[in-house]
Design a protein around this motif. Structure first.
Motif, mmCIF file in Angstrom:
data_model
loop_
_atom_site.group_PDB
_atom_site.id
_atom_site.type_symbol
_atom_site.label_atom_id
_atom_site.label_comp_id
_atom_site.label_asym_id
_atom_site.label_seq_id
_atom_site.Cartn_x
_atom_site.Cartn_y
_atom_site.Cartn_z
ATOM 1 N N GLU A 279 0.830 -1.204 0.000
ATOM 2 C CA GLU A 279 0.000 0.000 0.000
ATOM 3 C C GLU A 279 0.865 1.255 0.000
ATOM 4 O OE1 GLU A 279 -0.368 -2.579 2.015
ATOM 5 O OE2 GLU A 279 -2.167 -3.438 1.086
ATOM 6 N N GLU A 280 1.925 1.249 0.806
ATOM 7 C CA GLU A 280 2.813 2.403 0.850
ATOM 8 C C GLU A 280 3.527 2.607 -0.483
ATOM 9 O OE1 GLU A 280 5.502 1.996 4.096
ATOM 10 O OE2 GLU A 280 3.976 2.293 5.634
ATOM 11 N N ILE A 281 3.928 1.510 -1.121
ATOM 12 C CA ILE A 281 4.605 1.630 -2.412
ATOM 13 C C ILE A 281 3.653 2.179 -3.458
ATOM 14 C CG2 ILE A 281 5.643 0.320 -4.303
ATOM 15 C CD1 ILE A 281 6.902 -1.494 -2.196
ATOM 16 N N ARG A 282 2.421 1.682 -3.489
ATOM 17 C CA ARG A 282 1.462 2.177 -4.481
ATOM 18 C C ARG A 282 1.194 3.668 -4.279
ATOM 19 N NH1 ARG A 282 -1.117 -3.099 -3.239
ATOM 20 N NH2 ARG A 282 -0.517 -4.512 -4.933
ATOM 21 N N SER A 283 1.126 4.101 -3.031
ATOM 22 C CA SER A 283 0.968 5.527 -2.756
ATOM 23 C C SER A 283 2.213 6.302 -3.179
ATOM 24 C CB SER A 283 0.700 5.732 -1.258
ATOM 25 O OG SER A 283 0.615 7.103 -0.945
ATOM 26 N N TRP A 284 3.373 5.703 -2.948
ATOM 27 C CA TRP A 284 4.658 6.301 -3.337
ATOM 28 C C TRP A 284 4.731 6.503 -4.840
ATOM 29 C CZ3 TRP A 284 9.910 3.439 -3.617
ATOM 30 C CH2 TRP A 284 10.979 4.329 -3.381
ATOM 31 N N TYR A 285 4.071 5.623 -5.599
ATOM 32 C CA TYR A 285 4.090 5.682 -7.053
ATOM 33 C C TYR A 285 3.040 6.635 -7.626
ATOM 34 C CZ TYR A 285 7.244 1.603 -7.391
ATOM 35 O OH TYR A 285 8.307 0.746 -7.324
ATOM 36 N N GLU A 286 2.487 7.496 -6.815
ATOM 37 C CA GLU A 286 1.581 8.541 -7.306
ATOM 38 C C GLU A 286 2.421 9.804 -7.450
ATOM 39 O OE1 GLU A 286 -1.675 8.768 -4.595
ATOM 40 O OE2 GLU A 286 -2.379 6.737 -5.040
ATOM 41 N N PHE A 287 2.798 10.114 -8.675
ATOM 42 C CA PHE A 287 3.809 11.136 -8.915
ATOM 43 C C PHE A 287 3.192 12.521 -9.102
ATOM 44 C CE2 PHE A 287 5.260 7.065 -10.787
ATOM 45 C CZ PHE A 287 6.228 6.789 -9.841
ATOM 46 N N ARG A 288 3.839 13.492 -8.468
ATOM 47 C CA ARG A 288 3.382 14.876 -8.598
ATOM 48 C C ARG A 288 3.755 15.452 -9.954
ATOM 49 N NH1 ARG A 288 5.836 14.790 -3.530
ATOM 50 N NH2 ARG A 288 7.686 15.844 -4.378
ATOM 51 N N ASP A 289 4.925 15.079 -10.435
ATOM 52 C CA ASP A 289 5.443 15.593 -11.705
ATOM 53 C C ASP A 289 6.645 14.738 -12.096
ATOM 54 O OD1 ASP A 289 7.465 16.443 -9.947
ATOM 55 O OD2 ASP A 289 6.735 18.508 -9.904
ATOM 56 N N PHE A 290 7.302 15.097 -13.184
ATOM 57 C CA PHE A 290 8.418 14.289 -13.661
ATOM 58 C C PHE A 290 9.609 14.303 -12.699
ATOM 59 C CE2 PHE A 290 12.123 13.419 -16.391
ATOM 60 C CZ PHE A 290 11.743 12.183 -16.880
ATOM 61 N N PRO A 291 10.012 15.441 -12.143
ATOM 62 C CA PRO A 291 11.115 15.398 -11.172
ATOM 63 C C PRO A 291 10.806 14.516 -9.965
ATOM 64 C CG PRO A 291 10.819 17.639 -11.958
ATOM 65 C CD PRO A 291 9.654 16.841 -12.480
ATOM 66 N N HIS A 292 9.552 14.501 -9.512
ATOM 67 C CA HIS A 292 9.191 13.638 -8.389
ATOM 68 C C HIS A 292 9.304 12.164 -8.801
ATOM 69 C CE1 HIS A 292 5.994 11.705 -5.685
ATOM 70 N NE2 HIS A 292 7.072 11.889 -4.956
ATOM 71 N N PHE A 293 8.908 11.847 -10.019
ATOM 72 C CA PHE A 293 9.079 10.482 -10.508
ATOM 73 C C PHE A 293 10.557 10.078 -10.471
ATOM 74 C CE2 PHE A 293 10.527 8.351 -14.447
ATOM 75 C CZ PHE A 293 10.187 7.061 -14.099
ATOM 76 N N LEU A 294 11.443 10.951 -10.948
ATOM 77 C CA LEU A 294 12.874 10.634 -10.940
ATOM 78 C C LEU A 294 13.385 10.432 -9.518
ATOM 79 C CD1 LEU A 294 14.351 13.051 -13.644
ATOM 80 C CD2 LEU A 294 13.930 10.589 -13.843
ATOM 81 N N GLU A 295 12.894 11.217 -8.590
ATOM 82 C CA GLU A 295 13.301 11.091 -7.189
ATOM 83 C C GLU A 295 12.931 9.711 -6.641
ATOM 84 O OE1 GLU A 295 11.604 12.837 -2.985
ATOM 85 O OE2 GLU A 295 11.791 14.246 -4.664
ATOM 86 N N VAL A 296 11.712 9.273 -6.916
ATOM 87 C CA VAL A 296 11.269 7.956 -6.451
ATOM 88 C C VAL A 296 12.069 6.851 -7.152
ATOM 89 C CG1 VAL A 296 9.316 6.355 -6.426
ATOM 90 C CG2 VAL A 296 8.972 8.768 -5.828
ATOM 91 N N TYR A 297 12.229 7.000 -8.454
ATOM 92 C CA TYR A 297 12.950 6.005 -9.257
ATOM 93 C C TYR A 297 14.358 5.793 -8.715
ATOM 94 C CZ TYR A 297 14.576 3.853 -13.686
ATOM 95 O OH TYR A 297 15.073 3.011 -14.651
ATOM 96 N N ARG A 298 15.062 6.897 -8.458
ATOM 97 C CA ARG A 298 16.442 6.793 -8.002
ATOM 98 C C ARG A 298 16.542 6.269 -6.574
ATOM 99 N NH1 ARG A 298 18.086 12.565 -10.886
ATOM 100 N NH2 ARG A 298 18.239 11.691 -13.013
ATOM 101 N N HIS A 299 15.498 6.452 -5.799
ATOM 102 C CA HIS A 299 15.490 5.901 -4.450
ATOM 103 C C HIS A 299 15.226 4.395 -4.489
ATOM 104 C CE1 HIS A 299 15.640 6.591 -0.183
ATOM 105 N NE2 HIS A 299 14.454 6.040 0.017
#
Length: 344
Positions: A51-71
């Motif tokens: 559940e936490e991961i699915r919430s984590w995968y709700e991206f605000r924008d492209f830079p936020h996606f990159l932040e999650v991806y790199r983490h």
């Protein structure tokens, strides 16, 4: 297709032979596998439930996606981790009737974390050879680096590829934040001279200028995304005349807020303009999709079965498969389309 029911469309999409030309290995990390590897390496600073991961995968924008991806890539530590991810990803593609895929992987991110290139390649090759022996699928690798890490990071990545890369490495790519591509011209000249295909991301979050620079400075053989091209009629004309492929990923563009809605996505217009567009999943579990799902999405965008079959043919044409296999795979697509009354 004479029948228009959801079941008949679903059957057609499932039966359609496919290629995938723009999918990221690390972006294919399933949430369950991420949790397993985080536990294995005792990483406490990552999400602890599905559940936490699915919430984590709700991206605000492209830079936020990159932040999650790199983490998220922190969980990949040793050759066994890369082998597991490669095998899971390739099996998922095979289940979707994908016969050939060119898979991006973030070699630079792993080098920056201190993971030796030979460890990464050993794991990828173990997973690739294992699953290729099980299924009718061929995989080629496309190492990449983030443009926002700078030219030096790109040089280190290319050096590692040229020193340790196996014969299954096909191309070289730049991704990350869509910074100016001009400073990377010499780097891509060196990559092309070594026999690597130039497969840059461009026109995903930025406009036509990035696509033009990918063409002129990087000698692009194919463009990753390229949706920003539609803002420049001269560029559209060039892409149509040259039949320079663009690998489009509608759900990705929606999830990273690169487009506001599927209704605004330019995929149908790109096809109408005669551009050589392919359909791809990009980072499937992060965006709640896969390649089969992208064909469903294209259908929801108004593309009929004949157009879906043409997207599959486009993928084959834009790939770097040898000519005989291209001919055979297109024949399979044509036979499937005819069987489902979806000929163009």
């Amino acid at each position: 297709m004479t029948a228009t029911s959801a079941s008949s469309l679903e059957d057609f999409i499932a039966a359609l032979p496919k290629v995938e030309l723009h999918v990221h290995l690390e972006g294919s990390l399933q949430p369950e596998t991420l949790l397993t590897l985080a536990d294995s390496h005792q990483l406490s600073d990552l999400q602890r439930s599905l559940e936490e991961i699915r919430s984590w995968y709700e991206f605000r924008d492209f830079p936020h996606f990159l932040e999650v991806y790199r983490h998220a890539v922190q969980v990949l530590r040793d050759a066994e981790d890369f082998a597991l991810l490669a095998a899971e990803t390739i099996r998922s593609l095979a289940r979707q009737n994908v016969h050939y895929a060119e898979v991006n992987f973030s070699l630079c991110d792993h080098l920056e974390r201190g993971i030796p290139a030979e460890v990464v390649f050993a794991g990828l090759e173990q997973g690739r050879t294992q699953v290729e022996a099980e299924h009718d699928i061929t995989i080629r690798w496309v190492p990449d680096f983030p443009g926002d890490f700078g030219v030096a990071a790109g040089e280190r990545t290319l050096d590692a590829v040229l020193t340790h890369g196996p014969a299954s490495v096909l191309g070289f790519s730049i991704g990350g934040l869509e910074v100016d591509r001009e400073p990377f011209a010499d780097l891509f000249t060196r990559a092309r001279a070594a026999g690597l295909r130039s497969l840059p991301h461009a026109g995903e979050t930025e406009g036509p200028d990035r696509v033009w620079s990918a063409i002129h400075a990087l000698g692009a053989d194919r463009i990753g995304h390229g949706i920003g091209s539609m803002r420049d009629p001269a560029l559209v004309d060039y892409l149509r005349e040259q039949q320079l492929p663009l690998d489009v990923s509608p759900t990705s563009n929606l999830c990273t807020r690169s487009v506001a809605s599927l209704e605004e996505h330019p995929l149908p217009r790109m096809l109408e303009k005669g551009l050589l567009v392919t359909l791809n999943s990009d980072d499937p579990p992060m965006f709640g999709t896969d390649l089969t799902g992208e064909y469903r999405t294209a259908s929801r965008m108004g593309l009929g079965p004949a157009a879906l079959a043409q997207l599959a043919r486009n993928g084959v044409q834009a790939s770097f498969l040898e000519p005989a296999r291209k001919t055979a795979l297109v024949a399979e697509i044509d036979a499937t389309a005819a069987q489902h009354d979806a000929a163009s």
